[in-house]
Enzyme design. Structure first.
Site, short mmCIF file in Angstrom:
data_model
loop_
_atom_site.label_atom_id
_atom_site.label_comp_id
_atom_site.label_asym_id
_atom_site.label_seq_id
_atom_site.Cartn_x
_atom_site.Cartn_y
_atom_site.Cartn_z
N ASP A 165 -7.30 6.76 -0.18
CA ASP A 165 -6.79 5.40 -0.32
C ASP A 165 -5.77 5.11 0.78
OD1 ASP A 165 -8.33 4.96 -2.56
OD2 ASP A 165 -6.76 5.56 -3.96
N TYR B 180 -4.40 18.57 -4.04
CA TYR B 180 -3.47 17.44 -3.98
C TYR B 180 -2.11 17.79 -4.58
CZ TYR B 180 -7.70 14.53 -3.38
OH TYR B 180 -8.87 13.97 -2.94
N ASP C 255 -2.27 2.97 -9.67
CA ASP C 255 -1.25 3.56 -8.79
C ASP C 255 -0.08 2.59 -8.66
OD1 ASP C 255 -2.05 1.57 -7.02
OD2 ASP C 255 -3.13 2.91 -5.69
N ARG D 165 -5.75 9.32 -9.54
CA ARG D 165 -5.15 8.19 -10.25
C ARG D 165 -5.55 8.21 -11.72
NH1 ARG D 165 -7.37 3.06 -7.55
NH2 ARG D 165 -8.84 4.42 -6.50
#
Length: 295
Positions: free
Chosen positions: A38, A66, A80, A175
């Site tokens: 993103d 991550y 988010d 997310r």
């Protein structure tokens, strides 16, 4: 120019923006990325150039790692920090380390996710975010993903948030993982921030920035930033072959399954460390293997 650029994608750029910029810096049209990030997410984004574009689907299919932050108390339309708040609940007392870890444990292994409305997943030929922007309702298809590791790193009671380490399969929406984790803890939640620190064999410590690429391009040395194609295939089984078999492989011939290593997945044929081709089992002829990509 052939090879893999281990790019550190900055915040504020789409993955396609990064591809377009690399086309200019490396003066080639054959450029592809290996897993969308993103715009507000920074992190490892391997970019394949030239002949290396043949490995894009294989490198995209690797594990991702991550570092993310879950914020409790508010849910947003995008899941988010960029979206409008759609639900709130005051966090009177922050969940304890034990409570959070117990919930995280339930998300390890194979889980089912429903992709966010603000995502590029296509339904009936149209991306979900296009439906969302038009305020149109559409049923989102669930998907199974795999969480290999999920750890609590820290808790920040002043922000009602906690940090996560996530090692997962391709297609995992962090997310959504943040939202679902918050829900299990009894609160609306969203992902406060995210950073991808590893894709396959490429990690944060060996990435390059656009500043480094610009500096190299000014000296016409940008090719030195590229990694060999083999590094994008390190997760696959490799088998070295002699010169006679090399010729048959380079010609894209089907081979007997006895020539293949023992694996159900695609594999790599090499000759003196040179990547020759990616082969896989023939779908219609059980006794044979066929080339999937030839270099």
């Amino acid at each position: 120019m052939n090879g893999i650029l281990p790019l550190w994608k900055p915040k504020g750029m789409t993955s396609f923006d990064c591809v377009a910029k690399c086309r200019r810096y490396f003066n080639t049209k054959k450029v592809g990325h290996t897993g969308t990030l993103d715009p507000e997410v920074e992190g490892v984004l391997p970019i394949c150039l030239g002949n290396a574009t043949k490995v894009v689907p294989f490198l995209t299919d690797t594990k991702k790692v991550y570092l993310g932050t879950v914020a409790l108390g508010t849910a947003t339309e995008t899941e988010d920090a960029t979206g409008s708040v759609i639900e709130e609940k005051k966090v009177v007392e922050m969940p304890t380390k034990t409570e959070i870890e117990a919930v995280l444990e339930t998300f390890k292994g194979a889980i089912t996710q429903v992709p966010p409305m603000y995502s590029a997943v296509k339904v009936n030929g149209k991306k979900l975010y296009e439906y969302a922007r038009a305020n149109e309702e559409v049923e989102r298809p669930s998907r199974e993903v795999f969480i290999y590791d999920l750890q609590l790193l820290a808790i920040d009671e002043s922000k009602n948030s906690f940090d996560l380490y996530v090692e997962c399969s391709k297609g995992t929406y962090i997310r959504t993982l943040c939202v679902d984790t918050g829900k299990e803890l009894g609160y609306p939640a969203h992902m406060l921030q995210l950073e991808r620190i590893k894709t396959g064999s490429f990690s944060k410590k060996n990435t390059v920035t656009f500043a480094m690429i610009e500096e190299a391009a000014a000296k016409n040395e940008q090719a030195q930033l590229l990694r060999p194609i083999s590094e994008g295939l390190s997760h696959l089984v490799h088998q070295d072959v002699d010169d006679a078999l090399k010729l048959r492989i380079k010609n894209g011939q089907k081979l007997a399954v006895t020539e293949a290593p023992v694996t159900n997945n695609p594999f790599v044929f090499t000759n003196n460390e040179e990547v020759l081709a990616i082969y896989g089992k023939h779908p219609e002829q059980p006794g044979q293997i066929k080339p999937l990509r030839v270099f």
